[in-house]
Scaffold this motif. Sequence first.
Motif, PDB file in Angstrom:
ATOM      1  N   GLU A 118      72.127  10.332  15.021  1.00  0.00           N
ATOM      2  CA  GLU A 118      71.136  11.068  15.818  1.00  0.00           C
ATOM      3  C   GLU A 118      71.799  11.763  17.018  1.00  0.00           C
ATOM      4  O   GLU A 118      71.547  12.937  17.308  1.00  0.00           O
ATOM      5  N   ILE A 119      72.699  11.013  17.662  1.00  0.00           N
ATOM      6  CA  ILE A 119      73.426  11.576  18.814  1.00  0.00           C
ATOM      7  C   ILE A 119      74.267  12.771  18.361  1.00  0.00           C
ATOM      8  O   ILE A 119      74.310  13.810  19.035  1.00  0.00           O
ATOM      9  N   LYS A 120      74.887  12.630  17.208  1.00  0.00           N
ATOM     10  CA  LYS A 120      75.737  13.703  16.684  1.00  0.00           C
ATOM     11  C   LYS A 120      74.909  14.949  16.419  1.00  0.00           C
ATOM     12  O   LYS A 120      75.305  16.074  16.787  1.00  0.00           O
ATOM     13  N   LYS A 121      73.704  14.766  15.821  1.00  0.00           N
ATOM     14  CA  LYS A 121      72.834  15.907  15.532  1.00  0.00           C
ATOM     15  C   LYS A 121      72.406  16.587  16.827  1.00  0.00           C
ATOM     16  O   LYS A 121      72.387  17.824  16.942  1.00  0.00           O
ATOM     17  N   LYS A 122      72.054  15.738  17.826  1.00  0.00           N
ATOM     18  CA  LYS A 122      71.648  16.302  19.113  1.00  0.00           C
ATOM     19  C   LYS A 122      72.783  17.121  19.726  1.00  0.00           C
ATOM     20  O   LYS A 122      72.581  18.205  20.278  1.00  0.00           O
ATOM     21  N   ALA A 128      75.043  24.477  19.521  1.00  0.00           N
ATOM     22  CA  ALA A 128      74.514  25.728  18.981  1.00  0.00           C
ATOM     23  C   ALA A 128      73.739  26.498  20.046  1.00  0.00           C
ATOM     24  O   ALA A 128      73.844  27.725  20.157  1.00  0.00           O
ATOM     25  N   TYR A 129      72.983  25.722  20.859  1.00  0.00           N
ATOM     26  CA  TYR A 129      72.192  26.346  21.930  1.00  0.00           C
ATOM     27  C   TYR A 129      73.117  27.018  22.955  1.00  0.00           C
ATOM     28  O   TYR A 129      72.929  28.171  23.349  1.00  0.00           O
TER      29      TYR A 129
END
Lengths: 140, 179
Positions: A118-122, A128-129
């Motif tokens: 989850e941390i990696k996805k965030k 990307a942002y």
Amino acid sequence: MNDIKNDINLKEAVSRREQQLPPMPEGLNEKVMGSLEEYDCLKKKTPLHRGRGWRWVFLAAACVAGFVVIFLAPPKSAEKQPPVVIEEPTFNFQLSTFNFQLDDGQTPLEAQLAHQQEIKKKGERLAAYIQEQIKPEYDY
Amino acid sequence: MEKETNTLIQDLRHQKPAACQKLLSDYGPAVFRMVQRIITQREDAEEVYQDVFVKALRGIQNYNPKQASLGTWLSRIAYNESLNFLRSRKPNIIYMDDRELGSDSFEVPDDAPQDEHTIALLEQALSLLPPHEQAIISMFYYEEKSLADIAYITGSIPSTVGSQLSRIRKKLYRIIKTL
């Protein structure tokens, strides 16, 4: 030697020849004065306070002042001096703990891995942002 | 006069600009004349004139008034500086050599009366002499310097200068025979 000296024709010829020599050009001596200063053949005019005599006076005055400061001035007592407060830096560490909520049937290891995913996805979304934000607005 | 010169020398030794100005105004024309006798190009003569005074002021501490007057001392520097300048340049003028003029037993007319034609020829002949010989002749006949002073200027001895003058005079009369 007298016969040499009494040669009036030669004397006259030399005299006429000498008179044909052009006179010394005007301004030549001023030019020479300039080059003599350039070659340090002349004493340069210095301001009064920079003269040799004044230099020694200043040096002597500086020595006397130094002597007075070092040897004759009363030493300052330590009692009168305010205490020096040394502030030591303080560090506050806050330890954070991670609490994983275990779903049904999840082992703690699985929960930790899911949390890391989850941390990696965030992190990827954040990257990307940021990438989007710093994208240049102009095209070449 | 002597006291004034001594004061000037002392002031020059103390590098006083006013003393240098006086040296240039009092002795400059004679020095320039000496340089011009040897160096005919005006720009070169001005350059050497400047060098003479730079050398003079640098060497004023070693000047001995008992050896020669200040003017003679300056003439010595001017004479040597001018000849050194000529030696440093490639010679492009050929002067009349003694050997080209035949035997030395030529008789010079003594106590000849003033003669315009002879004077004109001698003037031409003077221009054919090497610069150092022209300078010696001018110092003797025009400035009426003593043999001792000329010897001091040229770095020679008075008897040698006497012989030189005699030889140069004979040479001049031999030259005018060829003109």
